[in-house]
Motif scaffolding. Structure first.
Motif, PDB file in Angstrom:
ATOM      1  N   LEU A   5       5.894  25.320 -44.624  1.00 46.92           N
ATOM      2  CA  LEU A   5       4.557  25.637 -44.131  1.00 46.92           C
ATOM      3  C   LEU A   5       4.318  27.143 -44.223  1.00 46.92           C
ATOM      4  O   LEU A   5       5.271  27.928 -44.189  1.00 46.92           O
ATOM      5  CB  LEU A   5       4.408  25.156 -42.686  1.00 46.92           C
ATOM      6  N   PRO A   6       3.063  27.559 -44.304  1.00 49.43           N
ATOM      7  CA  PRO A   6       2.769  28.985 -44.452  1.00 49.43           C
ATOM      8  C   PRO A   6       3.154  29.820 -43.234  1.00 49.43           C
ATOM      9  O   PRO A   6       3.344  31.027 -43.345  1.00 49.43           O
ATOM     10  CB  PRO A   6       1.262  29.027 -44.693  1.00 49.43           C
ATOM     11  N   GLU A   7       3.274  29.190 -42.076  1.00 49.81           N
ATOM     12  CA  GLU A   7       3.661  29.894 -40.859  1.00 49.81           C
ATOM     13  C   GLU A   7       4.264  28.909 -39.863  1.00 49.81           C
ATOM     14  O   GLU A   7       4.046  27.707 -39.961  1.00 49.81           O
ATOM     15  CB  GLU A   7       2.464  30.605 -40.227  1.00 49.81           C
ATOM     16  N   LYS A   8       5.007  29.423 -38.912  1.00 52.44           N
ATOM     17  CA  LYS A   8       5.600  28.572 -37.890  1.00 52.44           C
ATOM     18  C   LYS A   8       4.534  28.248 -36.855  1.00 52.44           C
ATOM     19  O   LYS A   8       3.747  29.109 -36.459  1.00 52.44           O
ATOM     20  CB  LYS A   8       6.781  29.286 -37.232  1.00 52.44           C
ATOM     21  N   ALA A  17      -1.678  11.503 -36.823  1.00 57.21           N
ATOM     22  CA  ALA A  17      -1.348  12.178 -35.577  1.00 57.21           C
ATOM     23  C   ALA A  17       0.159  12.242 -35.339  1.00 57.21           C
ATOM     24  O   ALA A  17       0.604  12.395 -34.210  1.00 57.21           O
ATOM     25  CB  ALA A  17      -2.045  11.520 -34.389  1.00 57.21           C
ATOM     26  N   ASN A  18       0.938  12.134 -36.393  1.00 55.39           N
ATOM     27  CA  ASN A  18       2.386  12.248 -36.277  1.00 55.39           C
ATOM     28  C   ASN A  18       2.728  13.705 -35.967  1.00 55.39           C
ATOM     29  O   ASN A  18       2.437  14.596 -36.751  1.00 55.39           O
ATOM     30  CB  ASN A  18       3.050  11.786 -37.576  1.00 55.39           C
ATOM     31  N   THR A  23       7.591  24.226 -35.811  1.00 57.72           N
ATOM     32  CA  THR A  23       8.415  24.297 -37.010  1.00 57.72           C
ATOM     33  C   THR A  23       7.745  25.146 -38.086  1.00 57.72           C
ATOM     34  O   THR A  23       6.554  25.450 -37.992  1.00 57.72           O
ATOM     35  CB  THR A  23       8.697  22.877 -37.559  1.00 57.72           C
ATOM     36  N   ASP A  24       8.514  25.494 -39.102  1.00 60.65           N
ATOM     37  CA  ASP A  24       7.957  26.165 -40.278  1.00 60.65           C
ATOM     38  C   ASP A  24       8.093  25.290 -41.522  1.00 60.65           C
ATOM     39  O   ASP A  24       7.851  25.732 -42.633  1.00 60.65           O
ATOM     40  CB  ASP A  24       8.604  27.527 -40.496  1.00 60.65           C
ATOM     41  N   HIS A  25       8.496  24.018 -41.310  1.00 62.78           N
ATOM     42  CA  HIS A  25       8.594  23.053 -42.415  1.00 62.78           C
ATOM     43  C   HIS A  25       8.498  21.631 -41.860  1.00 62.78           C
ATOM     44  O   HIS A  25       8.738  21.414 -40.675  1.00 62.78           O
ATOM     45  CB  HIS A  25       9.907  23.232 -43.187  1.00 62.78           C
ATOM     46  N   THR A  39      -1.662  19.931 -40.407  1.00 58.90           N
ATOM     47  CA  THR A  39      -2.296  21.064 -39.751  1.00 58.90           C
ATOM     48  C   THR A  39      -1.244  21.762 -38.908  1.00 58.90           C
ATOM     49  O   THR A  39      -0.365  21.111 -38.345  1.00 58.90           O
ATOM     50  CB  THR A  39      -3.507  20.631 -38.901  1.00 58.90           C
ATOM     51  N   VAL A  40      -1.332  23.078 -38.841  1.00 61.86           N
ATOM     52  CA  VAL A  40      -0.392  23.880 -38.047  1.00 61.86           C
ATOM     53  C   VAL A  40      -1.213  24.707 -37.076  1.00 61.86           C
ATOM     54  O   VAL A  40      -2.091  25.471 -37.481  1.00 61.86           O
ATOM     55  CB  VAL A  40       0.459  24.795 -38.952  1.00 61.86           C
TER      56      VAL A  40
END
Length: 145
Positions: A5-8, A17-18, A23-25, A39-40
């Protein structure tokens, strides 16, 4: 498969909705011709708090106030949240004219539900679903004669 992911942050798979945690991945399986969207967020949405202001009365609007409760601060200027609003009638069928996609500012929002003169009395349900996380809450609404 592991996706960086681009950021944690607090990661959610949409629309299932899982929740993948802070996390960052994410580790997931991909199948041919089936994409996935994640989505983060900088905070975790714990609950949608919602309340109806007043009583439902025929021919009058009913205000619904909404607040997203999170484990971190939701900035007051943040506009990137939306909540899907649906209403089911006493017959448990969705009342499509009530369907809304409500923008939430700073974790709070409100909307007016128009109650028609000819809406049947009974028990209604107002369902709110955060579009990014899938977190859902249901508010009962009673309409009397």
């Amino acid at each position: 498969m592991s996706i960086e992911l681009p950021e944690k942050g607090y990661a959610y798979e949409m629309p299932s909705a899982n929740y993948h945690g802070m996390t960052d991945h994410v580790t997931t399986e991909l199948t041919t011709s089936r994409g996935k969207v994640f989505t983060v967020l900088p905070y975790r949405i714990n609950h949608i708090q919602a309340s109806l202001i007043g009583q439902a009365q025929r021919g009058k609007d009913l205000e619904l106030q909404i607040q997203l409760l999170a484990n971190g601060e939701i900035r007051k200027d943040e506009v990137t949240r939306s909540v899907r609003v649906t209403v089911t009638g006493p017959d448990k069928k969705e009342l499509v004219p009530f369907r809304r996609l409500l923008e939430i500012y700073g974790g709070k929002g409100s909307l007016l539900l128009p109650i028609a003169y000819n809406d049947p009395p009974g028990e209604y349900e107002v369902r709110l679903k955060d579009t990014a996380t899938g977190i859902t809450t249901v508010v009962p609404m009673a309409l009397t004669k």
